[in-house]
Design a protein around this motif. Structure first.
Motif, PDB file in Angstrom:
ATOM      1  N   THR A 155      -5.054  -4.602   9.576  1.00  0.00           N
ATOM      2  CA  THR A 155      -5.864  -3.545   8.984  1.00  0.00           C
ATOM      3  C   THR A 155      -6.695  -4.177   7.876  1.00  0.00           C
ATOM      4  OG1 THR A 155      -5.809  -1.297   8.057  1.00  0.00           O
ATOM      5  CG2 THR A 155      -4.160  -2.853   7.216  1.00  0.00           C
ATOM      6  N   ALA A 156      -7.342  -3.374   7.073  1.00  0.00           N
ATOM      7  CA  ALA A 156      -8.108  -3.884   5.939  1.00  0.00           C
ATOM      8  C   ALA A 156      -8.236  -2.776   4.896  1.00  0.00           C
ATOM      9  CB  ALA A 156      -9.490  -4.358   6.369  1.00  0.00           C
ATOM     10  N   ILE A 157      -8.218  -3.184   3.643  1.00  0.00           N
ATOM     11  CA  ILE A 157      -8.595  -2.280   2.566  1.00  0.00           C
ATOM     12  C   ILE A 157     -10.101  -2.390   2.426  1.00  0.00           C
ATOM     13  CG2 ILE A 157      -8.408  -1.816   0.094  1.00  0.00           C
ATOM     14  CD1 ILE A 157      -5.570  -3.021   0.233  1.00  0.00           C
ATOM     15  N   GLU A 158     -10.792  -1.269   2.620  1.00  0.00           N
ATOM     16  CA  GLU A 158     -12.250  -1.296   2.618  1.00  0.00           C
ATOM     17  C   GLU A 158     -12.784  -1.499   1.201  1.00  0.00           C
ATOM     18  OE1 GLU A 158     -14.115  -1.426   5.265  1.00  0.00           O
ATOM     19  OE2 GLU A 158     -12.309  -1.327   6.543  1.00  0.00           O
ATOM     20  N   PRO A 162      -3.544   3.925  -3.252  1.00  0.00           N
ATOM     21  CA  PRO A 162      -3.326   2.885  -4.257  1.00  0.00           C
ATOM     22  C   PRO A 162      -2.566   1.700  -3.642  1.00  0.00           C
ATOM     23  CG  PRO A 162      -2.577   5.043  -5.037  1.00  0.00           C
ATOM     24  CD  PRO A 162      -2.805   5.166  -3.568  1.00  0.00           C
ATOM     25  N   PHE A 163      -2.709   0.532  -4.267  1.00  0.00           N
ATOM     26  CA  PHE A 163      -2.001  -0.635  -3.749  1.00  0.00           C
ATOM     27  C   PHE A 163      -1.723  -1.641  -4.854  1.00  0.00           C
ATOM     28  CE2 PHE A 163      -6.540  -1.359  -3.200  1.00  0.00           C
ATOM     29  CZ  PHE A 163      -6.746  -2.684  -3.560  1.00  0.00           C
ATOM     30  N   ALA A 188       4.088  -2.863   3.813  1.00  0.00           N
ATOM     31  CA  ALA A 188       4.219  -4.226   3.301  1.00  0.00           C
ATOM     32  C   ALA A 188       3.099  -5.052   3.936  1.00  0.00           C
ATOM     33  CB  ALA A 188       5.580  -4.798   3.681  1.00  0.00           C
ATOM     34  N   CYS A 189       2.371  -5.810   3.116  1.00  0.00           N
ATOM     35  CA  CYS A 189       1.156  -6.468   3.605  1.00  0.00           C
ATOM     36  C   CYS A 189       1.085  -7.931   3.173  1.00  0.00           C
ATOM     37  CB  CYS A 189      -0.092  -5.765   3.078  1.00  0.00           C
ATOM     38  SG  CYS A 189      -0.133  -3.985   3.314  1.00  0.00           S
ATOM     39  N   ILE A 199       0.859  -1.185   0.000  1.00  0.00           N
ATOM     40  CA  ILE A 199       0.000   0.000   0.000  1.00  0.00           C
ATOM     41  C   ILE A 199       0.894   1.233   0.000  1.00  0.00           C
ATOM     42  CG2 ILE A 199      -1.776   1.304   1.217  1.00  0.00           C
ATOM     43  CD1 ILE A 199      -2.679  -1.300   2.514  1.00  0.00           C
ATOM     44  N   TYR A 200       0.572   2.195  -0.861  1.00  0.00           N
ATOM     45  CA  TYR A 200       1.335   3.443  -0.939  1.00  0.00           C
ATOM     46  C   TYR A 200       0.529   4.560  -0.273  1.00  0.00           C
ATOM     47  CZ  TYR A 200       4.161   0.872  -4.282  1.00  0.00           C
ATOM     48  OH  TYR A 200       4.974  -0.071  -4.877  1.00  0.00           O
TER      49      TYR A 200
END
Length: 305
Positions: free
Chosen positions: A238-241, A280-281, A221-222, A204-205
């Motif tokens: 965490t989470a990307i919604e 962005p990711f 870093a994920c 993720i940026y």
């Protein structure tokens, strides 16, 4: 001021990560030392020293830089007036915004916007801080044309609605620290049985290389996770919604990542989409070292409104 031990370093970094998120979500609010130190659960005096040690900047320097960089991205990607952008990012008026922006980039917000007619910035290559202008317009259009061709030849681009993506992550400042962060996540994940052929890693940026100096860009870093896990040390959850995204699917060499990102943003602009105020990711589908041509199979995601 050296941090006394590894556990203390980890605790401080986790608290400062919360501060980063708070600042980015509240640029138009009170970001005084006393207020922000409460978020980190430090005294103002202690927080000032810790923040400077970890980031290399004072809180005021960091907040000012974030406001200006977020404003620069809005100038590139939003159909807002300069006044709207100034207030949105915590400046009290146009004149204070213009002074701060010009001090940082050596050009005014209006000139910055004018120099980027396609809402696509080459600001780092142009070395705007040193007062250099864009190369001639024909050369600029040639660059854009080459990026479009790169996307046509190397990407499958689609608009999708993503589901919620739960993640374990570790944030770092500067891309040089990213490989070590991935190694730490994999060392954490292996004994938990999370590493297998289906495991997907992601990046993720939180900042953009277009407007932020590389050694100040914050990156996470994920690892995508599909079951409840407990974290430890620096690793957090965490989470990307869910949301609407431009998805660009690539099979590219490591030296083509920057070009691919730039091309995907050009595609976004040409097709009338606007970037949302989200990060962005990338999601990786292979180990590039195991690819016969050392290529990464990767999806790029740009959140859009």
């Amino acid at each position: 001021m050296p941090l006394s031990n590894k556990e203390t370093q980890i605790d401080y970094k986790i608290r400062i990560n919360k501060v980063f998120q708070f600042i980015d979500n509240n640029l138009d609010a009170d970001l005084s030392l006393s207020r922000v130190s409460e978020v980190a659960a430090f005294s103002p005096f202690h927080f000032h020293r810790i923040f400077k040690y970890i980031t290399g900047e004072t809180l005021n320097e960091f907040v000012t830089r974030r406001k200006i960089e977020k404003s620069a991205l809005d100038l590139l990607h939003k159909d807002l007036t300069i006044t709207e952008i100034a207030f949105k990012n915590g400046f009290k008026d146009n004149s204070s915004f213009t002074r701060a922006f010009k001090k940082f980039y050596s050009i005014s917000p209006s000139e910055f916007k004018k120099q980027n007619p396609n809402r696509f910035s080459k600001i780092r290559q142009l070395d705007s801080k040193n007062g250099q202008d864009l190369s001639d317009y024909e050369k600029y259009l040639c660059v854009i044309d080459n990026l479009k061709k790169h996307i046509d030849m190397n990407a499958k681009v689609e608009i999708i609605n993503t589901e919620k993506l739960p993640l374990a992550y570790l944030s770092v400042i500067g891309p040089k620290n990213l490989p070590d962060a991935f190694q730490k996540i994999m060392r954490w994940a292996t004994p938990k049985g999370l590493m297998n052929e289906q495991t997907k890693m992601a990046t993720i940026y939180h900042d953009s290389f277009k407007v932020t100096e590389a050694d100040k860009v914050r990156i996470s870093a994920c690892m995508l996770i599909n079951k409840p896990v407990e974290t430890e040390g620096e690793i957090e959850l965490t989470a990307i919604e869910p949301g609407k995204h431009i998805k660009g699917s690539f099979e590219i060499g490591l030296d083509e990542f920057e070009k691919s990102w730039r091309g995907l943003f050009v595609w976004m602009n040409d097709n009338g989409y606007k970037k949302a105020d989200k990060d962005p990711f990338e999601i990786y589908h292979n180990n590039f070292n195991e690819h016969p041509e050392k290529k990464a199979i990767v999806d790029f995601y740009i959140p859009i409104e």
